[in-house]
Scaffold this motif. Structure first.
Motif, PDB file in Angstrom:
ATOM      1  N   TYR B 122      -2.097   6.311   6.904  1.00 60.41           N
ATOM      2  CA  TYR B 122      -0.683   6.618   6.622  1.00 60.41           C
ATOM      3  C   TYR B 122      -0.620   7.980   5.958  1.00 60.41           C
ATOM      4  CZ  TYR B 122      -1.313   4.951   1.750  1.00 60.41           C
ATOM      5  OH  TYR B 122      -1.733   4.765   0.463  1.00 60.41           O
ATOM      6  N   CYS B 167      -1.145  -3.581  -3.766  1.00 62.97           N
ATOM      7  CA  CYS B 167      -1.038  -2.151  -4.068  1.00 62.97           C
ATOM      8  C   CYS B 167      -1.067  -1.996  -5.593  1.00 62.97           C
ATOM      9  CB  CYS B 167       0.208  -1.507  -3.489  1.00 62.97           C
ATOM     10  SG  CYS B 167       0.321  -1.655  -1.698  1.00 62.97           S
ATOM     11  N   ASP B 190      -5.825  -3.107  -3.531  1.00 65.53           N
ATOM     12  CA  ASP B 190      -5.385  -1.740  -3.243  1.00 65.53           C
ATOM     13  C   ASP B 190      -6.353  -1.130  -2.234  1.00 65.53           C
ATOM     14  OD1 ASP B 190      -3.269   0.251  -4.875  1.00 65.53           O
ATOM     15  OD2 ASP B 190      -4.818   1.330  -3.753  1.00 65.53           O
ATOM     16  N   ASP B 217      -6.224  -3.363   2.987  1.00 66.19           N
ATOM     17  CA  ASP B 217      -5.015  -2.725   3.487  1.00 66.19           C
ATOM     18  C   ASP B 217      -3.891  -3.750   3.362  1.00 66.19           C
ATOM     19  OD1 ASP B 217      -2.903  -1.733   4.919  1.00 66.19           O
ATOM     20  OD2 ASP B 217      -3.959  -1.638   6.838  1.00 66.19           O
ATOM     21  N   ALA B 218      -2.878  -3.398   2.599  1.00 64.18           N
ATOM     22  CA  ALA B 218      -1.783  -4.336   2.344  1.00 64.18           C
ATOM     23  C   ALA B 218      -1.030  -4.697   3.618  1.00 64.18           C
ATOM     24  CB  ALA B 218      -0.827  -3.742   1.319  1.00 64.18           C
ATOM     25  N   ARG B 234       4.480  -3.103  -6.569  1.00 67.67           N
ATOM     26  CA  ARG B 234       5.279  -2.189  -7.366  1.00 67.67           C
ATOM     27  C   ARG B 234       5.103  -0.737  -6.940  1.00 67.67           C
ATOM     28  NH1 ARG B 234       3.137  -1.949 -11.480  1.00 67.67           N
ATOM     29  NH2 ARG B 234       4.774  -1.349 -12.920  1.00 67.67           N
ATOM     30  N   HIS B 235       6.232  -0.064  -6.713  1.00 68.56           N
ATOM     31  CA  HIS B 235       6.227   1.353  -6.369  1.00 68.56           C
ATOM     32  C   HIS B 235       5.398   1.665  -5.131  1.00 68.56           C
ATOM     33  CE1 HIS B 235       8.169   2.509 -10.150  1.00 68.56           C
ATOM     34  NE2 HIS B 235       7.440   1.542 -10.674  1.00 68.56           N
TER      35      HIS B 235
HETATM   36  C1  LIG Z   1       2.647   4.674  -6.417  1.00 66.83           C
HETATM   37  S1  LIG Z   1       1.183   3.731  -6.416  1.00 66.83           S
HETATM   38  C2  LIG Z   1       1.637   2.318  -7.342  1.00 66.83           C
HETATM   39  C3  LIG Z   1       0.471   1.613  -7.963  1.00 66.83           C
HETATM   40  C4  LIG Z   1       0.790   0.451  -8.901  1.00 66.83           C
HETATM   41  N1  LIG Z   1       1.491  -0.637  -8.234  1.00 66.83           N
HETATM   42  C5  LIG Z   1       1.585   0.934 -10.075  1.00 66.83           C
HETATM   43  O1  LIG Z   1       2.784   0.706 -10.104  1.00 66.83           O
HETATM   44  O2  LIG Z   1       0.993   1.552 -10.959  1.00 66.83           O
HETATM   45  C6  LIG Z   1       1.056   3.215  -4.774  1.00 66.83           C
HETATM   46  C7  LIG Z   1      -0.244   2.477  -4.488  1.00 66.83           C
HETATM   47  O3  LIG Z   1      -0.146   1.849  -3.228  1.00 66.83           O
HETATM   48  C8  LIG Z   1      -1.392   1.896  -2.604  1.00 66.83           C
HETATM   49  N2  LIG Z   1      -1.161   1.695  -1.167  1.00 66.83           N
HETATM   50  C9  LIG Z   1      -0.263   2.299  -0.369  1.00 66.83           C
HETATM   51  N3  LIG Z   1      -0.338   1.805   0.871  1.00 66.83           N
HETATM   52  C10 LIG Z   1      -1.295   0.854   0.857  1.00 66.83           C
HETATM   53  C11 LIG Z   1      -1.819  -0.046   1.832  1.00 66.83           C
HETATM   54  N4  LIG Z   1      -1.380  -0.037   3.080  1.00 66.83           N
HETATM   55  N5  LIG Z   1      -2.778  -0.900   1.460  1.00 66.83           N
HETATM   56  C12 LIG Z   1      -3.239  -0.936   0.189  1.00 66.83           C
HETATM   57  N6  LIG Z   1      -2.793  -0.111  -0.777  1.00 66.83           N
HETATM   58  C13 LIG Z   1      -1.818   0.771  -0.439  1.00 66.83           C
HETATM   59  C14 LIG Z   1      -1.953   3.229  -2.983  1.00 66.83           C
HETATM   60  O4  LIG Z   1      -3.358   3.286  -2.853  1.00 66.83           O
HETATM   61  C15 LIG Z   1      -1.479   3.361  -4.427  1.00 66.83           C
HETATM   62  O5  LIG Z   1      -2.427   2.883  -5.326  1.00 66.83           O
END
Ligand SMILES: C[S@@+](CC[C@H](N)C(=O)[O-])C[C@H]1O[C@@H](n2cnc3c(N)ncnc32)[C@H](O)[C@@H]1O
Lengths: 172, 392
Positions: B122, B167, B190, B217-218, B234-235
């Motif tokens: 992505y 994530c 994550d 992978d989420a 979150r986020h």
């Molecule tokens: C903005 S951060 C938020 C992290 C955490 N939830 C927080 O609020 O501190 C976004 C996170 O989503 C993870 N992420 C995004 N797409 C993902 C996917 N398809 N699978 C696993 N992790 C993913 C990224 O690696 C990153 O750590």
């Protein structure tokens, strides 16, 4: 216990989990291989760095071993499977009764996993064999799981396959 | 306990539109006869395919040697009779053995290539999986937790539940939740190896060994269906380019009657006084910058629609404003500094923005900090917290 006793030269494998059952019961259902490997893998992986993936990887290897004993074992006697851990490695000790003719076969198959041509044999088997032989399954463990495989000759008809799997290092 | 991987019956299906044959689940037959149907489906797919046939094993949790050999034979035989076709086996770095096992096929036949789909899957990945993103996550959670600890019980958080934080970033939220609410089980997933390493370090330092951090992978999780009372994310819907796909997975792993809780921002609504105009300009640009990399940091108010479209009911949405008055204003300022470093220092540079733009862009962050630390100033960062219930 003093420190010296706790740390023998080769490094000690701590027992984690084991099961034993009548071979006849084990052979009564093919799904025992899948169920036992999934269950045991989950149980021992919970305190690994990545429990979900360790369990998935470990179950893959253990299932192949159980399938080997399912296909090659004889119905009289007992099957036993014990899992141990030393640092990043797990040891599987799998004992089961097998027909006399099979002992020599296992001896050779295990020895071949350590030969230089192991990878060539493995590729050859994938590209030409119709179905995987037990030899290929042991090669698969050595090549795809970095397993070290040994055989312990017990009182006939039982044999014990010992497989060391360094999966923690591969998974994380 | 159950650190579970898919155990449902397997799928082996061909999608003619994408020329993709996908395997999923656990395939451990005793004999080839048991999978005869799938083998002929694969043969049929090969007959139909023109050019390239993709063989997708992303969601293949288990496959024994019997099945591996049988399916491999079909593909290898096809290579020998059909010089006009190529095969691309799509594996994932999450299910480690697939990558190791399938790569051999490429060694046998040059017509077969083996790819790992999630090394680059992505557009925002390169930014969020980098260690430079860690200060953002660290400073943010410190601020949001003050609010979320009182919000969460309204969205299904309570003691003794099984929960997953998908994530999870650096895992600080999981640690805080564990302490405050004592769930019975926490899985934290994550796809950033750097963040997970950080998370595990923190947990080890606090003597915490019961949070199950896992790489994954989420949008293609190996976790079983219907497992968790509460799934938090979150986020992150705003970071991944296909939020609906993530939400579908969150729904799948949630128990019927359980809830999925998401938080998201609307970055263009960050605000501050004094210097409101410069601040507003910069955050409008933040939204556009993320948009350039297919991330929707304006997603917050769309949460209700996303949850409804994913099939949830009893949807609850609330918003809260993190401000400089929440605690030490310097904590707020630290968040903004972390943003400036990555958004202006890395993402804008990557987009190829000219130095004048970047300077003006940076100024808005500095003004936001100025407002936060000003004795009469006010600075805010709005967040939407929403959850939905998976129908029984
Ligand atoms: C903005 S951060 C938020 C992290 C955490 N939830 C927080 O609020 O501190 C976004 C996170 O989503 C993870 N992420 C995004 N797409 C993902 C996917 N398809 N699978 C696993 N992790 C993913 C990224 O690696 C990153 O750590």
């Amino acid at each position: 216990m003093n420190a010296a006793q706790r740390q023998p030269a080769e490094g000690k494998f701590e027992p984690l989990l084991q099961f034993e059952m009548e071979m006849g019961t084990f052979l009564s259902d093919w799904h025992h291989c899948d169920q036992l490997s999934t269950y045991m893998a989950r149980m021992i992986s919970h305190n690994r760095t990545d429990p979900v993936r360790h369990s998935n990887f470990f179950s893959s290897a253990l299932n192949e071993l159980l399938e080997v004993s399912f296909r090659g074992g004889s119905p009289e006697g007992r099957i036993g499977c014990a899992l141990y851990r030393q640092g990043p490695r797990e040891r599987v000790k799998l004992s089961f009764p097998c027909p006399p003719g099979q002992r020599q076969f296992f001896r050779e198959a295990v020895a071949r996993t350590r030969k230089n041509d192991a990878y060539a044999r493995y590729l050859d088997a994938i590209s030409t064999d119709l179905a995987p032989s037990r030899e290929v399954i042991l090669l698969d463990l050595a090549i795809n799981f970095d397993a070290e495989i040994r055989l312990e000759e017990d009182e006939p008809p039982s044999i014990t396959i010992i497989v060391d799997l360094p999966l923690e290092g591969i998974v994380s | 306990m159950s650190t579970a991987i898919l155990s449902a019956p397997f799928q082996a299906e061909f999608d003619a539109n994408s020329q993709e044959f996908a395997f999923a689940g656990v395939i451990r037959p005793r004999s080839v006869d048991e999978i005869a149907h799938s083998i002929s489906a694969l043969r049929h797919a090969i007959e139909q395919a023109r050019g390239v046939l993709y063989i997708n094993v992303k969601r293949l949790a288990q496959m024994n040697n019997t099945a591996f050999h049988a399916f491999s034979r079909v593909v290898l035989d096809a290579c020998r009779t059909r010089s006009d076709i190529r095969f691309v086996v799509v594996t994932s770095s999450v299910v480690g053995w697939t990558e190791r096992m399938f790569r051999h096929l490429g060694k046998i036949e040059p017509q077969i290539t083996v790819e790992v789909y999630d090394s680059k899957f992505y557009p925002g990945q390169s930014f969020v999986e980098d260690t430079s993103f860690i200060p953002i996550l660290r400073t943010q959670t410190k601020m949001t937790w003050r609010h979320e600890r009182t919000i969460l019980p309204r969205h299904g958080m309570r003691a003794g539940i099984h929960m997953a934080d998908i994530c999870c970033g650096i895992g600080d939220f999981a640690v805080l939740v564990r302490k405050e609410f004592q769930p019975a089980r926490i899985v934290a997933l994550d796809h950033s190896k750097a963040s997970l390493a950080y998370a595990r370090d923190v947990a080890a330092n606090f003597g915490i060994s019961d949070i199950e951090y896992t790489y994954g992978d989420a949008s293609e999780m190996l976790l079983e269906d219907n497992q968790f009372d509460l799934v938090t994310c979150r986020h992150s819907l705003q970071i991944f380019n296909q939020p609906d796909l993530l939400l579908k997975e969150l729904y799948r792993i949630c128990k019927p009657g359980g809830r999925v809780y998401i938080t998201n921002e609307k970055n263009s609504h960050c605000l501050g006084e004094p210097r409101s105009q410069s601040i507003q300009w910069t955050y409008n640009e933040v939204a556009k910058l993320f948009g350039h990399f297919e991330m929707d940091v304006e997603l917050g108010p769309k949460s209700r629609r996303y949850l409804a479209d994913a099939g949830f009911n009893d949807i609850r949405v609330e918003s809260f404003m993190v401000t400089n008055l929440d605690g030490d204003p310097q904590d707020f300022a630290d968040v903004i500094t972390a943003w400036e470093n990555v958004y202006a220092g890395e993402m804008a540079v990557k987009r190829g923005d000219p130095p004048e733009f970047i300077e003006r862009f940076r100024q808005g962050f500095r003004d936001h900090i100025f407002a936060a630390l000003h004795p009469k100033g006010y600075a805010g960062w709005p967040i939407w917290a929403a959850s939905g219930r998976k129908p029984l």
